[in-house]
Scaffold this motif. Structure first.
Motif, PDB file in Angstrom:
ATOM      1  N   UNK A 119      -1.261  -4.395  -2.153  1.00 11.16           N
ATOM      2  CA  UNK A 119      -1.093  -5.394  -1.111  1.00 11.16           C
ATOM      3  C   UNK A 119      -2.183  -6.434  -1.190  1.00 11.16           C
ATOM      4  N   UNK A 120      -2.886  -6.680  -0.081  1.00 12.42           N
ATOM      5  CA  UNK A 120      -3.984  -7.662  -0.080  1.00 12.42           C
ATOM      6  C   UNK A 120      -5.328  -6.984  -0.326  1.00 12.42           C
ATOM      7  N   UNK A 121      -5.296  -5.724  -0.785  1.00  9.53           N
ATOM      8  CA  UNK A 121      -6.467  -4.991  -1.273  1.00  9.53           C
ATOM      9  C   UNK A 121      -7.470  -4.622  -0.181  1.00  9.53           C
ATOM     10  N   UNK A 122      -6.991  -4.348   1.035  1.00  7.34           N
ATOM     11  CA  UNK A 122      -7.914  -3.929   2.096  1.00  7.34           C
ATOM     12  C   UNK A 122      -8.521  -2.562   1.801  1.00  7.34           C
ATOM     13  N   UNK A 123      -7.760  -1.678   1.143  1.00  6.76           N
ATOM     14  CA  UNK A 123      -8.291  -0.371   0.765  1.00  6.76           C
ATOM     15  C   UNK A 123      -9.539  -0.543  -0.098  1.00  6.76           C
ATOM     16  N   UNK A 176       3.322  -0.410 -13.294  1.00  9.18           N
ATOM     17  CA  UNK A 176       3.748   0.730 -14.101  1.00  9.18           C
ATOM     18  C   UNK A 176       5.151   0.420 -14.603  1.00  9.18           C
ATOM     19  N   UNK A 177       5.299   0.290 -15.914  1.00  8.07           N
ATOM     20  CA  UNK A 177       6.592  -0.091 -16.472  1.00  8.07           C
ATOM     21  C   UNK A 177       6.878   0.736 -17.728  1.00  8.07           C
ATOM     22  N   UNK A 178       6.717   0.125 -18.899  1.00  7.39           N
ATOM     23  CA  UNK A 178       7.044   0.818 -20.150  1.00  7.39           C
ATOM     24  C   UNK A 178       5.837   1.009 -21.050  1.00  7.39           C
ATOM     25  N   UNK A 237       5.844   2.256  -3.568  1.00  3.46           N
ATOM     26  CA  UNK A 237       7.247   2.104  -3.991  1.00  3.46           C
ATOM     27  C   UNK A 237       7.471   2.450  -5.456  1.00  3.46           C
ATOM     28  N   UNK A 238       6.767   3.453  -5.920  1.00  3.95           N
ATOM     29  CA  UNK A 238       6.954   3.925  -7.291  1.00  3.95           C
ATOM     30  C   UNK A 238       7.564   5.313  -7.238  1.00  3.95           C
ATOM     31  N   UNK A 239       8.640   5.499  -7.986  1.00  5.59           N
ATOM     32  CA  UNK A 239       9.269   6.821  -8.087  1.00  5.59           C
ATOM     33  C   UNK A 239       8.537   7.599  -9.182  1.00  5.59           C
ATOM     34  N   UNK A 286      -1.725  10.357  -2.300  1.00  4.30           N
ATOM     35  CA  UNK A 286      -0.388   9.770  -2.136  1.00  4.30           C
ATOM     36  C   UNK A 286      -0.051   9.739  -0.655  1.00  4.30           C
ATOM     37  N   UNK A 287       0.129   8.551  -0.117  1.00  3.33           N
ATOM     38  CA  UNK A 287       0.550   8.379   1.275  1.00  3.33           C
ATOM     39  C   UNK A 287       1.929   7.733   1.257  1.00  3.33           C
ATOM     40  N   UNK A 288       2.939   8.513   1.602  1.00  2.00           N
ATOM     41  CA  UNK A 288       4.306   8.018   1.493  1.00  2.00           C
ATOM     42  C   UNK A 288       5.228   8.855   2.378  1.00  2.00           C
TER      43      UNK A 288
END
Length: 386
Positions: free
Chosen positions: A71-75, A114-116, A135-137, A161-163
């Motif tokens: 996101x806007x990198x607040x973490x 994260x892609x290929x 939103x990564x599976x 992981x927070x989801x």
């Protein structure tokens, strides 16, 4: 940050209620420190993680963090006050350039997904990897994306992981949680704590668990000749990256001592030198301390108020270390060109961040003089010390 620097308002409209970002008057954005999963603020969220797992000591054993889908990198922004440097990554999406918001805040960030292919960071780079509603599976394609997380996670490091699958009791989400449990068990990760909407796993310290699994267990260990630090245009691999049998990468000193202690992985760098590696490491650190000290005096560094710094040929990260030693309020992205020795593992073991890059390709597209003029036109400073 100034609105005119990042004139995008959709993020305010879509995420305003989640306290990510707000508009202050006509000319500024403010960042209250909220997030989709940490509605009470990033500080409280970080405190919760520390309480869940007391061994997660920010600014001590946890120094280098990767925030996926930042996101806007607040973490990452709130971790800086705890002496933690975070590589915040996210793709460019419908919310325009979230990474630009992060960089305008003076927070380390890169556009990445994260892609290929492997991400451009070495193996055992991060002490903790964090994903909050990114939103990564993670379990798709036999867990190949989580295997990439495993490659970059330091031995003994943590994955947070927070989801929704962690805490929501809906059939589809509970199924996703069971798939995640099954995959992480086969990866030999230990579920250290699950509390509320956060689950935290720990990676093993060595290969013993991998080698004791039943024959045919998927995913398999990568071949002995696979180099987990080879990242430039390398496809993702559906296998578990082996940990060095000598323990390299696992035994790093706590922060801030690790900044100046030659790490074990220094010995594994393929480099031609008549000088012992530790002597070379020490000499580079001394050299850059003297150079940066002269920059402070001659260039009036603190007057410039420089914050985001790029080292285009980082070697062992001596320049970035000298910035810290001179107590300058700046962070450095260390770039290791693919044409030279891959020193990125050493940079991360020191508690710094960096990336692999091909400057030859870059300057074929944007000549060096044009690159310098782009920097100058945006009020930036370019120092050539080659």
């Amino acid at each position: 940050v100034w609105f005119n620097n990042v004139p995008h308002t959709r993020l305010v409209e879509d995420k305003g209620g989640q306290n990510w970002i707000s508009r202050k008057g006509k000319d500024k954005f403010k960042f209250p420190g909220g997030g989709t999963q940490f509605i009470h603020g990033a500080d409280q969220y970080l405190n919760q993680i520390s309480k869940m797992v007391p061994d997660i000591t920010f600014g001590h054993h946890i120094r280098v963090v990767l925030d996926v889908g930042c996101g806007v990198a607040s973490f990452g922004a709130y971790l800086m006050s705890r002496n933690v440097i975070t590589m915040s990554i996210a793709p460019k999406d419908v919310h325009e350039n979230q990474i630009q918001f992060a960089l305008e805040r003076g927070v380390p960030a890169m556009a990445a997904a994260f892609a290929t292919r492997r991400l451009l960071y070495p193996s055992q780079a991060f002490d903790l990897i964090h994903c909050s509603r990114c939103r990564i599976n993670w379990t798709r394609d036999d867990g190949i994306l989580l295997l990439e997380v495993n490659r970059m996670l330091r031995a003994g490091g943590y994955f947070a992981w927070a989801a929704q699958p962690v805490y929501k009791h809906e059939e589809a989400l509970e199924e996703q949680w069971e798939e995640m449990l099954n995959l992480t068990t086969r990866l030999c990760w230990n579920l250290v704590k699950k509390e509320g909407y956060i689950a935290i796993w720990q990676k093993p310290l060595d290969n013993s668990c991998y080698l004791s699994r039943e024959a045919g267990t998927s995913p398999p260990l990568c071949d002995q000749d696979d180099d987990p630090d080879n990242v430039w245009y390398v496809d993702l691999k559906a296998c578990i990256s082996r940990l060095p049998e000598n323990g390299y990468g696992a035994n790093v000193a706590p922060w801030p001592a690790r900044l100046q202690i030659p790490p074990d992985r220094l010995q594994s760098i393929q480099i031609d030198s008549y000088i012992a590696r530790k002597e070379l490491f020490t000499a580079e650190s001394k050299y850059w301390n003297e150079i940066v000290d002269s920059y402070v005096r001659a260039l009036h560094w603190k007057k410039f108020q420089l914050r985001n710094v790029l080292d285009m040929r980082a070697s062992f990260g001596g320049f970035a270390a000298a910035i810290i030693e001179n107590q300058l309020d700046a962070w450095v992205l260390n770039v290791v060109p693919i044409s030279g020795p891959n020193t990125l593992p050493v940079i991360y073991d020191r508690g710094l961040i960096g990336v692999m890059h091909d400057w030859y390709f870059f300057f074929t597209i944007i000549p060096i003089r044009k690159f310098c003029s782009l920097l100058y036109s945006n009020g930036c400073t370019f120092i050539d010390d080659f």
